[in-house]
Scaffold this motif. Structure first.
Motif, PDB file in Angstrom:
ATOM      1  N   TYR A 260      58.371  13.254   1.236  1.00 27.54           N
ATOM      2  CA  TYR A 260      59.517  13.766  -0.584  1.00 27.54           C
ATOM      3  C   TYR A 260      60.510  12.964  -0.003  1.00 27.54           C
ATOM      4  CZ  TYR A 260      62.897  16.520  -1.915  1.00 27.54           C
ATOM      5  OH  TYR A 260      63.840  17.070  -2.752  1.00 27.54           O
ATOM      6  N   LEU A 261      61.663  12.827   1.290  1.00 25.29           N
ATOM      7  CA  LEU A 261      62.977  12.021   1.290  1.00 25.29           C
ATOM      8  C   LEU A 261      62.822  10.057   0.460  1.00 25.29           C
ATOM      9  CD1 LEU A 261      64.425  13.296   4.439  1.00 25.29           C
ATOM     10  CD2 LEU A 261      64.286  14.075   2.156  1.00 25.29           C
ATOM     11  N   ASP A 262      61.892   9.461   1.585  1.00 23.78           N
ATOM     12  CA  ASP A 262      61.459   8.174   0.384  1.00 23.78           C
ATOM     13  C   ASP A 262      61.080   8.194  -0.701  1.00 23.78           C
ATOM     14  OD1 ASP A 262      62.286   8.310   3.191  1.00 23.78           O
ATOM     15  OD2 ASP A 262      60.491   7.563   4.245  1.00 23.78           O
ATOM     16  N   ALA A 263      59.948   8.521  -1.562  1.00 26.96           N
ATOM     17  CA  ALA A 263      58.822   8.812  -2.661  1.00 26.96           C
ATOM     18  C   ALA A 263      60.473   8.040  -3.446  1.00 26.96           C
ATOM     19  CB  ALA A 263      58.882  10.474  -3.230  1.00 26.96           C
ATOM     20  N   PRO A 264      60.189   6.904  -4.050  1.00 24.26           N
ATOM     21  CA  PRO A 264      60.408   7.107  -5.805  1.00 24.26           C
ATOM     22  C   PRO A 264      60.661   6.994  -6.755  1.00 24.26           C
ATOM     23  CG  PRO A 264      59.146   4.986  -5.240  1.00 24.26           C
ATOM     24  CD  PRO A 264      58.743   6.631  -4.101  1.00 24.26           C
ATOM     25  N   THR A 265      59.752   8.093  -7.058  1.00 25.77           N
ATOM     26  CA  THR A 265      60.339   8.984  -8.603  1.00 25.77           C
ATOM     27  C   THR A 265      59.721  10.597  -8.286  1.00 25.77           C
ATOM     28  OG1 THR A 265      56.867   9.449  -8.475  1.00 25.77           O
ATOM     29  CG2 THR A 265      58.366   7.032  -9.508  1.00 25.77           C
ATOM     30  N   ASN A 266      60.357  10.888  -9.215  1.00 27.97           N
ATOM     31  CA  ASN A 266      60.465  12.290  -9.450  1.00 27.97           C
ATOM     32  C   ASN A 266      58.501  12.997  -8.777  1.00 27.97           C
ATOM     33  OD1 ASN A 266      62.782  12.820  -9.732  1.00 27.97           O
ATOM     34  ND2 ASN A 266      62.783  12.638 -11.310  1.00 27.97           N
ATOM     35  N   ASP A 267      57.563  12.517  -9.643  1.00 32.40           N
ATOM     36  CA  ASP A 267      56.431  12.781  -9.589  1.00 32.40           C
ATOM     37  C   ASP A 267      55.683  12.974  -8.414  1.00 32.40           C
ATOM     38  OD1 ASP A 267      56.214  13.637 -12.270  1.00 32.40           O
ATOM     39  OD2 ASP A 267      55.278  11.268 -12.693  1.00 32.40           O
ATOM     40  N   LEU A 268      56.309  12.138  -7.549  1.00 33.12           N
ATOM     41  CA  LEU A 268      56.318  12.367  -5.876  1.00 33.12           C
ATOM     42  C   LEU A 268      56.401  12.701  -4.977  1.00 33.12           C
ATOM     43  CD1 LEU A 268      55.275   7.877  -5.311  1.00 33.12           C
ATOM     44  CD2 LEU A 268      53.528   9.591  -5.444  1.00 33.12           C
ATOM     45  N   GLN A 269      57.485  12.898  -5.972  1.00 30.75           N
ATOM     46  CA  GLN A 269      58.521  14.007  -4.221  1.00 30.75           C
ATOM     47  C   GLN A 269      57.935  15.472  -5.304  1.00 30.75           C
ATOM     48  OE1 GLN A 269      62.487  12.947  -6.645  1.00 30.75           O
ATOM     49  NE2 GLN A 269      63.740  11.663  -4.765  1.00 30.75           N
ATOM     50  N   ASP A 270      58.348  15.523  -6.191  1.00 35.34           N
ATOM     51  CA  ASP A 270      57.105  16.788  -6.427  1.00 35.34           C
ATOM     52  C   ASP A 270      56.001  17.038  -5.866  1.00 35.34           C
ATOM     53  OD1 ASP A 270      59.398  17.382  -7.589  1.00 35.34           O
ATOM     54  OD2 ASP A 270      58.084  17.100  -9.924  1.00 35.34           O
ATOM     55  N   LEU A 271      54.861  15.959  -5.759  1.00 38.58           N
ATOM     56  CA  LEU A 271      53.917  16.214  -4.913  1.00 38.58           C
ATOM     57  C   LEU A 271      53.835  16.308  -3.483  1.00 38.58           C
ATOM     58  CD1 LEU A 271      50.862  15.845  -4.707  1.00 38.58           C
ATOM     59  CD2 LEU A 271      50.672  13.578  -4.064  1.00 38.58           C
ATOM     60  N   PHE A 272      55.135  15.706  -2.762  1.00 36.36           N
ATOM     61  CA  PHE A 272      55.302  15.716  -1.416  1.00 36.36           C
ATOM     62  C   PHE A 272      55.919  17.062  -1.083  1.00 36.36           C
ATOM     63  CE2 PHE A 272      54.587  10.962  -1.583  1.00 36.36           C
ATOM     64  CZ  PHE A 272      53.684  10.942  -0.749  1.00 36.36           C
ATOM     65  N   PHE A 273      56.962  17.706  -2.253  1.00 35.13           N
ATOM     66  CA  PHE A 273      57.517  18.594  -1.760  1.00 35.13           C
ATOM     67  C   PHE A 273      56.474  20.007  -1.726  1.00 35.13           C
ATOM     68  CE2 PHE A 273      59.757  22.860  -2.610  1.00 35.13           C
ATOM     69  CZ  PHE A 273      60.744  22.442  -1.626  1.00 35.13           C
TER      70      PHE A 273
END
Length: 150
Positions: free
Chosen positions: A112-125
């Motif tokens: 989540y902290l390393d993800a370069p996009t909001n989509d990936l951040q949302d998924l990992f969160f």
């Protein structure tokens, strides 16, 4: 999901992510199978239902990760056959799952902290949050077992 050259090339994030996704899809499917087996030997209907809910959550995680993998690679990841689930003691299995869920919480939190996009951040969160819920709810099952023994 949009990746541009600056986000995908930063520290070779994308190649590592693809390898991690393969591992995570496999792991989430294995976890789903584990919870399904554990539910079959649960001492109460409530415990069984909760463990089946965990199994469904893990399956949904695998599907969500598979979706990202497919978008990145242009094809689906083909999981390896799952390992047979062996449970010798219900209580010990639950205790071990707290550690597994906590480790997954940390792993997805890092992504989540390393993800370069909001989509990936949302998924990992989202996955991280559900793993934390599992880790926090397992002690409820353990307490229910202790209450039954008294």
């Amino acid at each position: 999901m949009n990746f541009n050259e600056s986000t995908t090339c930063n520290n070779n994030y994308l190649p590592k992510l693809i390898l991690d996704l393969e591992e995570y899809i496999q792991s989430e499917l294995q976890d789903s199978a584990f919870y399904e087996e554990l539910s079959a030997i649960a001492p109460t209907g409530i415990s069984s239902e909760l463990l089946l809910e965990f199994s469904d959550d893990e399956k949904i995680h695998a599907e969500s990760l598979q979706t990202i993998y497919s978008k990145l690679k242009g094809r689906s990841y083909t999981p390896k056959p799952l390992l047979p689930v062996q449970i010798n003691d219900f209580t010990q299995a639950l205790i071990q799952r707290i550690e597994v869920e906590t480790r997954d919480y940390k792993k997805y939190g890092k992504h989540y902290l390393d993800a370069p996009t909001n989509d990936l951040q949302d998924l990992f969160f989202s996955i991280r949050d559900i793993e934390a819920q599992h880790a926090m709810r397992i002690p409820i099952l353990l307490e229910d077992l202790r209450d039954r023994v008294k």
